[in-house]
Design a protein around this motif. Sequence first.
Motif, PDB file in Angstrom:
ATOM      1  N   ALA B 165      64.498  52.604  65.256  1.00  0.00           N
ATOM      2  CA  ALA B 165      65.157  53.550  66.162  1.00  0.00           C
ATOM      3  C   ALA B 165      65.460  54.857  65.438  1.00  0.00           C
ATOM      4  O   ALA B 165      65.227  55.951  65.968  1.00  0.00           O
ATOM      5  CB  ALA B 165      66.434  52.934  66.721  1.00  0.00           C
ATOM      6  N   ILE B 166      65.953  54.749  64.208  1.00  0.00           N
ATOM      7  CA  ILE B 166      66.289  55.953  63.439  1.00  0.00           C
ATOM      8  C   ILE B 166      65.019  56.762  63.161  1.00  0.00           C
ATOM      9  O   ILE B 166      65.001  57.981  63.332  1.00  0.00           O
ATOM     10  CB  ILE B 166      67.006  55.565  62.123  1.00  0.00           C
ATOM     11  CG1 ILE B 166      68.370  54.958  62.450  1.00  0.00           C
ATOM     12  CG2 ILE B 166      67.156  56.770  61.205  1.00  0.00           C
ATOM     13  CD1 ILE B 166      69.103  54.390  61.266  1.00  0.00           C
ATOM     14  N   SER B 167      63.943  56.061  62.794  1.00  0.00           N
ATOM     15  CA  SER B 167      62.700  56.779  62.485  1.00  0.00           C
ATOM     16  C   SER B 167      62.157  57.496  63.719  1.00  0.00           C
ATOM     17  O   SER B 167      61.430  58.467  63.612  1.00  0.00           O
ATOM     18  CB  SER B 167      61.654  55.821  61.925  1.00  0.00           C
ATOM     19  OG  SER B 167      61.057  55.077  62.964  1.00  0.00           O
ATOM     20  N   LEU B 168      62.513  56.995  64.903  1.00  0.00           N
ATOM     21  CA  LEU B 168      62.032  57.629  66.140  1.00  0.00           C
ATOM     22  C   LEU B 168      62.932  58.779  66.578  1.00  0.00           C
ATOM     23  O   LEU B 168      62.745  59.340  67.656  1.00  0.00           O
ATOM     24  CB  LEU B 168      61.921  56.591  67.257  1.00  0.00           C
ATOM     25  CG  LEU B 168      60.780  55.592  67.081  1.00  0.00           C
ATOM     26  CD1 LEU B 168      60.919  54.412  68.020  1.00  0.00           C
ATOM     27  CD2 LEU B 168      59.432  56.279  67.294  1.00  0.00           C
ATOM     28  N   GLY B 169      63.938  59.078  65.758  1.00  0.00           N
ATOM     29  CA  GLY B 169      64.725  60.279  66.035  1.00  0.00           C
ATOM     30  C   GLY B 169      66.125  60.026  66.549  1.00  0.00           C
ATOM     31  O   GLY B 169      66.836  60.957  66.899  1.00  0.00           O
ATOM     32  N   SER B 170      66.537  58.757  66.595  1.00  0.00           N
ATOM     33  CA  SER B 170      67.882  58.460  67.076  1.00  0.00           C
ATOM     34  C   SER B 170      68.838  58.409  65.875  1.00  0.00           C
ATOM     35  O   SER B 170      68.630  57.612  64.969  1.00  0.00           O
ATOM     36  CB  SER B 170      67.852  57.114  67.809  1.00  0.00           C
ATOM     37  OG  SER B 170      69.145  56.700  68.129  1.00  0.00           O
ATOM     38  N   PRO B 171      69.890  59.247  65.864  1.00  0.00           N
ATOM     39  CA  PRO B 171      70.819  59.246  64.721  1.00  0.00           C
ATOM     40  C   PRO B 171      71.462  57.864  64.529  1.00  0.00           C
ATOM     41  O   PRO B 171      71.556  57.093  65.496  1.00  0.00           O
ATOM     42  CB  PRO B 171      71.871  60.277  65.109  1.00  0.00           C
ATOM     43  CG  PRO B 171      71.239  61.100  66.167  1.00  0.00           C
ATOM     44  CD  PRO B 171      70.267  60.228  66.876  1.00  0.00           C
ATOM     45  N   PRO B 172      71.915  57.551  63.309  1.00  0.00           N
ATOM     46  CA  PRO B 172      72.411  56.203  63.002  1.00  0.00           C
ATOM     47  C   PRO B 172      73.489  55.690  63.966  1.00  0.00           C
ATOM     48  O   PRO B 172      73.396  54.559  64.456  1.00  0.00           O
ATOM     49  CB  PRO B 172      72.978  56.354  61.591  1.00  0.00           C
ATOM     50  CG  PRO B 172      72.178  57.443  60.989  1.00  0.00           C
ATOM     51  CD  PRO B 172      71.868  58.400  62.101  1.00  0.00           C
ATOM     52  N   LYS B 174      74.210  56.619  67.049  1.00  0.00           N
ATOM     53  CA  LYS B 174      73.622  56.414  68.372  1.00  0.00           C
ATOM     54  C   LYS B 174      72.753  55.151  68.365  1.00  0.00           C
ATOM     55  O   LYS B 174      72.775  54.356  69.299  1.00  0.00           O
ATOM     56  CB  LYS B 174      72.789  57.642  68.741  1.00  0.00           C
ATOM     57  CG  LYS B 174      72.328  57.650  70.178  1.00  0.00           C
ATOM     58  CD  LYS B 174      71.512  58.896  70.465  1.00  0.00           C
ATOM     59  CE  LYS B 174      70.922  58.837  71.875  1.00  0.00           C
ATOM     60  NZ  LYS B 174      69.909  59.889  72.062  1.00  0.00           N
TER      61      LYS B 174
END
Lengths: 353, 262
Positions: B165-172, B174
């Motif tokens: 999820a983080i790698s796809l652009g979602s901040p930690p 969130k």
Amino acid sequence: MTVALTIDNISAQYGQTKVLENLSLDIAPGELVSLLGASGCGKTTTLRLIAGFLQPTAGRILLGGADLTRLPAHARNIGLVFQNYALFPHLSVADNVGFGLKQRGITPDLRKKRVAAMLERVGLEAFGERLPAALSGGQKQRVALARALVIEPPLLMFDEPLSNLDAKLRVDMRVEIRQLQRANGTTSVYVTHDQEEAFSISDRVAIMHQGRIMQLDTPETLYRRPANAFVARFVGFENLIPMQVRSRAGSSVVAEGPGGVQLTLSQDSYGKIPDSFVLACRAEGLSVSTDTNIEGIPATLGLRTYLGRAYQYQAQTPAGPLIAHGALSSPIEPGTAARLVPEPEQCTILAPE
Amino acid sequence: MTRSVHPALIVLAGLVFIFLVGPLIIVVGAALSNTTYLTFPPQGLSLRWFSKIFEIEAFRRTMVTSLQLALLSTALALLVGIPAAYALNRFRIQLPGWLSTLFVLPVLVPELVLGFSLLRSIAVDLDAPIFLSLVIGHTLLVLPYVVRVISASLASFDFSIEEAAISLGSPPLKSFFTIVLPNVRSGVIAAFILCFITSINDVSISIFLTGPGISTLPIQILAHVEQFFDPTIASVSVLLMALTVGVMAIVERTLGLTFLTK
């Protein structure tokens, strides 16, 4: 060459344990580079540093010329494909693929179109509404690939993406991954411990050992002309014989190895031979001859195993135990005295260690 | 396909069932009795003891206090316990092993001792208000359940999902709410119910921390039993059960009790 990804002298450590030391690597746009090595060699650490899940203790990482080193992982815009797929279990396949687009503020309409197009490219157009739990391993990996590709990242990274699949599927999937990567022209880093996988899929392979790159080259060069003994052993040169040049005549060189073994080698086939070198031969690069009058490494043959295309022999020689191949037409009994003759095509010259 | 079941097994299962459900039936029966003393089976059916509860002001008041206390301490324990459980599991390798044990210690201490030390420290020394002391005490009491139950859920959670999820652009942060939390939902619900029931039934800690003007329902029941022997107690108990079942029903309707079948 133009460079897409630059790893500039990075070091990393877990607690007091140094995992990477001054590692540098340049990857050209559209190139697929594999990091290959046994577990603990630092390949996964390198990937996690590029992804931003770890911070290097020194060095920089540049993507498309921009310094990523201090950028948080979620701002790096790198597509990641994980070993265990790491699909969101509570979201449908379509929502999994659309997740990255949603983070980028793409409108639901456009998102739906791009997800549908992406699912079609990986052959899963009929599976959008399913939950990941209802998919097979290969399908899950396709969803993971689609999810990483749909955000059109400038860099795509794979962390042992195929090791949870069975052998047949693994071969199919790696072809598929390579085709998609080629078609998209996405610069890629591929981490694996499987040599065949790395060689078959990559433009270049970095063989890693103890936090360092031992050699970075095309699969062909690595396979035929390893740069050092470690890489040579890694790619299957089972016999390493240290030798000294005794005399030179034209392109021909007479060299002596342990136990007084003498061989005449031609620089026409081996390239320039230094005074001190290691002769590295694959098992199929040492052919067994029962004619003990010819030049070769004197040997007493031991255990014979059948490989289908040849017999393999464990041989005792003055240069230590060696592995050699013999013709299928004439199996030789253990204990027979023989000569092992190096075949230049399957042997190479290394600098001494 | 029919399977033969040993008759002894049926008898044994029946006995266990009676052992589990029997007391509940007796309490409910006694609560419905028309007599002025506790008895079973009920003689004459009446709801008068239920209406009696609401006539006694102390019962009304303590019921509200107990509800507030249970909800508040459960909420606080979840607020502290979920991040703690997350950190304990996410950084399991980096953290020392004894740290997770630390969060279970309150369970090992006899509740009476815990109650008494809380009385000595926060209620007497710090002079905290009674309700605040109760909230602190109950939060401490239920926190281990949150950490254990959520940890159990997180133990099977693959944290590379969060990294994806983080790698796809979602901040930690969130990613935690949109990806991690939905996948440990069953654990959160289980923890909520465990905490709520533990808090609303607690006597041993509350008995030290309640004081003039503020009491909880179980303490009030205890006080009532010391003086009267009428079926009010049975009807209050039935009400307490109904309250707990009611909360579970609301949770089940809004969040789902799928964890029971998983």
